[in-house]
Design a protein around this motif. Structure first.
Motif, PDB file in Angstrom:
ATOM      1  N   GLY A   1       0.807  -0.924   0.407  1.00 61.26           N
ATOM      2  CA  GLY A   1       0.302   0.146  -0.076  1.00 61.26           C
ATOM      3  C   GLY A   1       0.666   1.516  -0.196  1.00 61.26           C
ATOM      4  O   GLY A   1       0.832   2.420  -0.978  1.00 61.26           O
TER       5      GLY A   1
ATOM      6  N   CYS B   1     -12.027   4.085  -4.396  1.00 62.42           N
ATOM      7  CA  CYS B   1     -12.010   3.842  -3.335  1.00 62.42           C
ATOM      8  C   CYS B   1     -11.838   2.151  -3.104  1.00 62.42           C
ATOM      9  O   CYS B   1     -10.959   1.384  -2.557  1.00 62.42           O
ATOM     10  CB  CYS B   1     -12.094   4.051  -2.225  1.00 62.42           C
ATOM     11  SG  CYS B   1     -12.075   6.247  -1.802  1.00 62.42           S
TER      12      CYS B   1
ATOM     13  N   ALA C   1      -9.031  -0.491  -2.196  1.00 66.83           N
ATOM     14  CA  ALA C   1      -8.946  -1.007  -1.286  1.00 66.83           C
ATOM     15  C   ALA C   1      -8.534  -2.506  -1.870  1.00 66.83           C
ATOM     16  O   ALA C   1      -8.020  -3.373  -0.951  1.00 66.83           O
ATOM     17  CB  ALA C   1     -10.726  -1.679  -0.938  1.00 66.83           C
TER      18      ALA C   1
ATOM     19  N   SER D   1      -4.654  -2.262  -1.076  1.00 66.93           N
ATOM     20  CA  SER D   1      -3.458  -1.255  -0.329  1.00 66.93           C
ATOM     21  C   SER D   1      -4.104  -2.274   1.346  1.00 66.93           C
ATOM     22  O   SER D   1      -3.243  -2.124   2.185  1.00 66.93           O
ATOM     23  CB  SER D   1      -4.268  -0.400   0.153  1.00 66.93           C
ATOM     24  OG  SER D   1      -5.713   0.230   0.629  1.00 66.93           O
TER      25      SER D   1
ATOM     26  N   SER E   1      -5.391  -1.129   3.820  1.00 63.33           N
ATOM     27  CA  SER E   1      -5.460   0.299   4.708  1.00 63.33           C
ATOM     28  C   SER E   1      -6.207   1.922   4.378  1.00 63.33           C
ATOM     29  O   SER E   1      -6.646   2.221   3.560  1.00 63.33           O
ATOM     30  CB  SER E   1      -4.348   0.941   5.127  1.00 63.33           C
ATOM     31  OG  SER E   1      -4.505   2.579   5.452  1.00 63.33           O
ATOM     32  N   SER E   2      -7.626   2.161   5.396  1.00 62.53           N
ATOM     33  CA  SER E   2      -8.390   2.720   4.778  1.00 62.53           C
ATOM     34  C   SER E   2      -8.170   4.336   5.245  1.00 62.53           C
ATOM     35  O   SER E   2      -8.180   5.236   4.158  1.00 62.53           O
ATOM     36  CB  SER E   2      -9.488   2.796   5.873  1.00 62.53           C
ATOM     37  OG  SER E   2      -9.706   3.484   7.332  1.00 62.53           O
TER      38      SER E   2
ATOM     39  N   THR F   1      -5.889   4.331   1.473  1.00 65.87           N
ATOM     40  CA  THR F   1      -7.125   4.574   0.355  1.00 65.87           C
ATOM     41  C   THR F   1      -7.312   5.781   0.770  1.00 65.87           C
ATOM     42  O   THR F   1      -7.578   6.404  -0.779  1.00 65.87           O
ATOM     43  CB  THR F   1      -8.170   3.165   0.523  1.00 65.87           C
ATOM     44  OG1 THR F   1      -7.749   2.652   1.041  1.00 65.87           O
ATOM     45  CG2 THR F   1      -9.399   3.937  -0.053  1.00 65.87           C
TER      46      THR F   1
ATOM     47  N   GLY G   1     -11.012   0.315   2.725  1.00 73.47           N
ATOM     48  CA  GLY G   1      -9.659  -0.358   2.949  1.00 73.47           C
ATOM     49  C   GLY G   1      -9.811  -1.745   3.979  1.00 73.47           C
ATOM     50  O   GLY G   1      -8.840  -2.104   3.494  1.00 73.47           O
TER      51      GLY G   1
ATOM     52  N   SER H   1      -7.225  -7.319   3.389  1.00 76.56           N
ATOM     53  CA  SER H   1      -7.103  -6.673   4.411  1.00 76.56           C
ATOM     54  C   SER H   1      -6.339  -6.111   5.597  1.00 76.56           C
ATOM     55  O   SER H   1      -6.541  -7.826   6.847  1.00 76.56           O
ATOM     56  CB  SER H   1      -8.768  -6.175   5.372  1.00 76.56           C
ATOM     57  OG  SER H   1      -8.982  -6.112   6.466  1.00 76.56           O
TER      58      SER H   1
END
Length: 432
Positions: A71, A106, A110, A113, A115-116, A119, A152, A158
């Protein structure tokens, strides 16, 4: 001392430590030490040493720093610009027009990556200035970005699902697969909300001058091919059983590095920055997990989780009633802690209650992640809100207000997977 009083004492110690600014990992370790010392006769120091040694080498956990590094590499590449140019020609006639770039962008990021925050930063860096320049309403720009960036945490790979899988000894591959349909469901809910807002107020969305023939749209879509290859390489290898999540994460790092170099915007300096940022994040999460592992072992010595689960069982709560109470509990906890801390803090105490009423731990993992997603857009500690504030300079309460409809949509998502648990379980069951 009764178990409820013991729990309140330990909870009081924990919140006192957190309020004093002590690192979360240290706070967890100190609470565990207090629990063993005061409420059991076991040797706290010896247990600390064996727990740290036993939990410091986990092949499943090795996927965590690799996905974080992937990410970070993509965050420093030209990926967001390529996604915008690839998606925009297809969305100019959709109700809500280019606001859907936030939602779909997004969702796509997501999927590479985990990660929110990454993102929100990657998509927002490109979409917020572009949509603002085109005259889209601020509330929907910020709301779609804050809400959709939470994907994300859910759409595989995740990071938080890896943490949950390690903490509860669930299959990470099955958790990843279980997150696919709920993630797509939330994408549809977010896109549907944007469409309804556009239909209900035709003057809300500016007219787009961008026009493209079908051939031009196909040409623009070539920018999405690298992302599609990365998603296919990572998720496809896990779903087909070719690779474990850790192997797929290593593959993802290699593919992400190649794609970033090929974009012409990646340098050795950017790679070093990505490596250091991933190292800091991974060390923070690893420290929290070790503190949580010590706390889990301490809880086992005190017998507190089992006794609390039995005590709650005396109330005769149905699974739905328990989930309602837990949802409120997690939302309140998420107002003050980040998502990973919420998961590692609560699993050792919550899981006995959950399994006691017959709730599937795999399903509960997806439920927990969606509830934690809600906390990412609630003040005062909503990480997505902080990221967007850093990008835009806009007051965090304005961003939280814009994100509130998406908080409600996430709550609707929790209700839907509760009423229709097959949304979560059908793909893992097909996977075998």
């Amino acid at each position: 001392m009764s178990d409820p009083v013991t729990a309140l004492v330990l909870l009081g110690v924990l919140f006192a430590l957190l309020a004093s600014g002590v690192w979360i990992a240290v706070a967890l370790g100190l609470v565990a030490f207090v629990a063993i010392t005061l409420f059991s006769g076991a040797p706290a120091g010896l247990i600390l040493a064996t727990t740290l040694w036993g939990h410091s080498h986990s092949w499943a956990l090795a996927a965590l720093p690799l996905f974080i590094l992937m990410g970070e590499i993509l965050l420093r590449s030209r990926l967001s610009e390529d996604m915008f140019s690839g998606l925009a020609p297809w969305l100019v006639k959709a109700p809500g027009r280019l606001l859907h770039v936030n939602v779909l962008g997004c969702a796509i990021f997501a999927a590479v990556s985990g990660s929110s925050a990454a993102t929100a930063a990657t998509i927002g860096r490109m979409s917020v200035p572009e949509l603002t320049k085109r005259g889209y309403p601020e509330g929907l720009i910020l709301g779609t970005l804050a809400g959709s960036a939470t994907l994300g945490l859910l759409i595989p790979p995740s990071i938080i699902l890896i943490v949950y899988g390690v903490a509860t000894e669930q299959s990470i591959a099955r958790l990843f697969v279980a997150g696919i349909l709920p993630g797509l469901m939330l994408v549809l809910l977010f896109a549907g909300y944007v469409a309804v807002r556009a239909w209900s107020d035709p003057g809300l969305i500016p007219t787009e001058t961008l026009r493209a023939s079908f051939r031009e749209k196909i040409r623009a879509s070539r920018n999405l091919i690298p992302v599609a290859l990365l998603i296919g390489g990572v998720i496809g290898s896990i779903y087909t059983g070719i690779a474990s999540p850790t192997d797929a994460a290593a593959l993802g790092v290699v593919l992400a590095t190649v794609l970033a170099w090929a974009s012409g915007t990646f340098s050795w300096g950017a790679f070093f920055e990505a490596l250091m940022s991933a190292t800091r994040t991974s060390c923070m999460i690893a420290a929290i997990l070790l503190g949580a592992a010590y706390l889990s072992v301490a809880m086992g010595f005190t017998g507190l989780p089992r006794n609390l689960a039995e005590w709650i069982g005396t109330f005769g709560l149905s699974p739905y009633a328990l989930l309602a109470v837990l949802t409120l509990f997690f939302i309140l906890l998420g107002c003050f802690l980040d998502g990973i801390s919420v998961v590692v803090l609560t699993t050792s105490i919550i899981m006995p209650m959950v399994t006691a009423v017959g709730i599937d731990p795999l399903w509960f993992g997806i439920y927990l992640v969606i509830v934690v997603e809600m906390s990412q857009i609630t003040p005062p500690v909503g990480f997505n809100l902080f990221v967007i504030q850093g990008l835009t300079g806009i007051d965090i309460l304005r961003i939280a207000k814009a994100a509130f409809p998406f908080f409600l949509l996430l709550l609707l998502g929790v209700i839907l997977i509760t009423v229709f648990p097959q949304i979560v379980t059908v793909l893992p069951d097909a996977m075998g």
